[in-house]
Design a protein around this motif. Structure first.
Motif, short mmCIF file in Angstrom:
data_model
loop_
_atom_site.label_atom_id
_atom_site.label_comp_id
_atom_site.label_asym_id
_atom_site.label_seq_id
_atom_site.Cartn_x
_atom_site.Cartn_y
_atom_site.Cartn_z
N ALA A 175 0.83 -1.21 0.00
CA ALA A 175 0.00 0.00 0.00
C ALA A 175 0.86 1.26 0.00
N LEU A 176 1.95 1.24 0.78
CA LEU A 176 2.83 2.40 0.83
C LEU A 176 3.49 2.64 -0.53
N ALA A 177 3.94 1.58 -1.18
CA ALA A 177 4.56 1.73 -2.50
C ALA A 177 3.57 2.28 -3.52
N VAL A 178 2.33 1.78 -3.48
CA VAL A 178 1.32 2.26 -4.42
C VAL A 178 1.03 3.74 -4.22
N VAL A 179 0.92 4.17 -2.97
CA VAL A 179 0.60 5.58 -2.70
C VAL A 179 1.79 6.47 -3.02
N ALA A 189 -6.78 3.70 -6.24
CA ALA A 189 -6.68 2.29 -6.62
C ALA A 189 -6.83 1.39 -5.39
N LEU A 190 -6.26 1.80 -4.26
CA LEU A 190 -6.42 1.02 -3.04
C LEU A 190 -7.87 1.04 -2.56
N VAL A 191 -8.53 2.18 -2.69
CA VAL A 191 -9.95 2.25 -2.32
C VAL A 191 -10.77 1.32 -3.20
N ALA A 192 -10.48 1.33 -4.50
CA ALA A 192 -11.18 0.43 -5.42
C ALA A 192 -10.90 -1.03 -5.09
#
Length: 454
Positions: A175-179, A189-192
């Motif tokens: 999650a940290l890498a995505v954000v 994208a994480l919310v989806a």
């Protein structure tokens, strides 16, 4: 011949992945007329099929259908395997099949403390054979199987290792890498992703367990996931709507092909101990329909990637050259799509082959021919799953590209809304117009005509 005018993008139409070519109000109404009834049908389907939770049943005590508690290894002592073989001391998993003769050598006697449930604080002893694939260490968190009807000394046994912390840590790093890389888009994208898991666990799985048709549940659930994920990640725009339409058409094709070939190949969907357990606990579930539902849901994620990429490619090509017509846009974007097809289809095949690698090894050990391996139901399921998903994936590229090319070029002359206070047909501010004057005389007979008049 005058050069084509570039479109002026209003500020409200900008998007984080590049400004999308605007479309007219009329075209937006056409897209809404298609998608709003579809979204309404999905909402109605969710309401009608909503399960309200998984149905209750009596635990069988077999496989995953066992009552579990949490535990911790507190002590480990070496012991001679001869002293424990044939005793009533449980080994790592009393429900596992026997592997042969009793082990000899040095075993380990682990003292395990129950850390959850009504027997919290209670301890028991577990013997670990020297050739066991899972070895314990002090302070290790474990998962316990609880059999209330067994004798007291055999009620608890270690069934697995508790992996909650490393999995949670890995999820946090992801999650940290995505954000960090995706910023706001990554957060969306994480919310989806969370919404997709919510639909899967709160609607799709319980609805199937309650006896609803797995294919209908999968179509409704996949459609809900598609709408939520695409619009959350990419915004409520015409570009996203075209990707939704392309994904929907491809999903319908996958559902049709999957239904035909699963029935034609006589695939039951009941091929291993897990599906056998599901069928035993819930005999009313259509296992072949469950297989088809898995094909549809499994194909959705890859389809989203392809349709969004193709739609974005068409929009960006139009932005670079607004004079391109639908055919030119299609030809340019389909070249991008062909590269995408080659890589994604290979990814699908390798993903399924990797998942079935232990099974393929068994066939290799048995020295079975390719035809024998492919004809077995276990492998045939994966072949049908892979090929049906790949056909839908391949079809999504020309379908989505054609839709996007038609939409983005349909209103080239209406690329901007009229500015406040302007008159239709007036010249946009800052643009020069040619001074009025007589048209130039055409070459050839026009000049001789003037001389004859003189």
């Amino acid at each position: 011949m005058t050069s084509p005018q570039l479109t002026h993008e209003p500020v409200g139409h900008s998007h984080s992945h590049g400004p999308a070519a605007p479309v007219s109000r009329h075209l937006r109404k056409v897209i809404a007329a298609v998608l709003i009834p579809f979204a309404a049908a999905v909402v109605v389907g969710l309401a009608v099929l909503w399960p309200g939770g998984a149905p209750a049943h009596e635990r069988s005590g077999v496989g995953f259908d066992r009552q579990t508690e949490q535990g911790r290894v507190t002590q480990i002592h070496p012991v001679d395997c001869k002293d424990v073989n044939g005793s009533q001391v449980p080994t790592t998993d009393p429900t596992a099949p026997a592997t042969g003769a009793p082990s000899t050598g040095e075993c380990k006697k682990a003292t395990v403390e129950v850390t959850s449930g009504k027997d919290k604080g209670r301890t028991f002893v577990e013997v670990v054979q020297p050739d066991a694939p899972r070895q314990f260490h002090v302070k290790q968190e474990v998962v316990l199987a609880y059999a209330p009807d067994a004798p007291r000394d055999l009620q608890y046994s270690v069934t697995d290792v508790n992996r909650t912390f490393p999995l949670a840590l890995l999820a946090g790093i992801f999650a940290l890498a995505v954000v960090l890389v995706g910023r706001l888009r990554g957060l969306m994208a994480l919310v989806a992703l969370a919404a997709s898991f919510a639909v899967l666990t709160l609607f799709i799985l319980p609805a199937i367990l309650q006896g609803s048709n797995p294919l209908v549940v999968a179509v409704v659930g996949a459609s809900a996931i598609m709408l939520i994920a695409l619009y959350i990640c990419h915004g409520l725009t015409a570009r996203t709507s075209v990707a939704v339409l392309g994904t929907l058409i491809s999903l319908l094709l996958i559902g049709l092909l999957g239904s035909v070939f699963i029935d034609w190949s006589s695939l039951t969907g009941n091929t291993d101990e897990n599906t056998g357990l599901i069928h035993g606990l819930y005999p009313g579930i259509d296992m072949s329909g469950l297989l088809l539902a898995g094909v549809i849901i499994g194909s959705l994620g890859v389809l989203d990637d392809v349709t969004v990429t193709q739609t974005s490619a068409v929009w960006e090509l139009h932005q670079a050259d607004p004079s391109m017509g639908p055919r030119a846009l299609y030809r340019a974007a389909i070249r991008i799509g062909r590269d995408h097809i080659a890589s994604v289809v290979n990814t699908l095949v390798l993903a399924y082959a990797g998942a079935a690698l232990p099974l393929l090894l068994l066939f290799s050990i048995a020295q079975s021919g390719v035809g024998t391996v492919a004809n077995s139901e276990l492998v045939a399921e994966e072949i049908v799953r892979t090929l049906v998903g790949s056909i839908g994936l391949v079809a999504s590229v020309p379908v989505t590209t054609a839709l996007a090319a038609l939409v983005v070029s349909a209103d080239r002359t209406e690329s901007v809304d009229a500015a406040p206070g302007s008159v239709p047909g007036s010249t946009p501010p800052g643009q020069r117009t040619a001074p009025p004057g007589p048209l130039p005389a055409p070459s050839g007979h026009g000049g001789r005509g003037r001389r004859r008049k003189k």
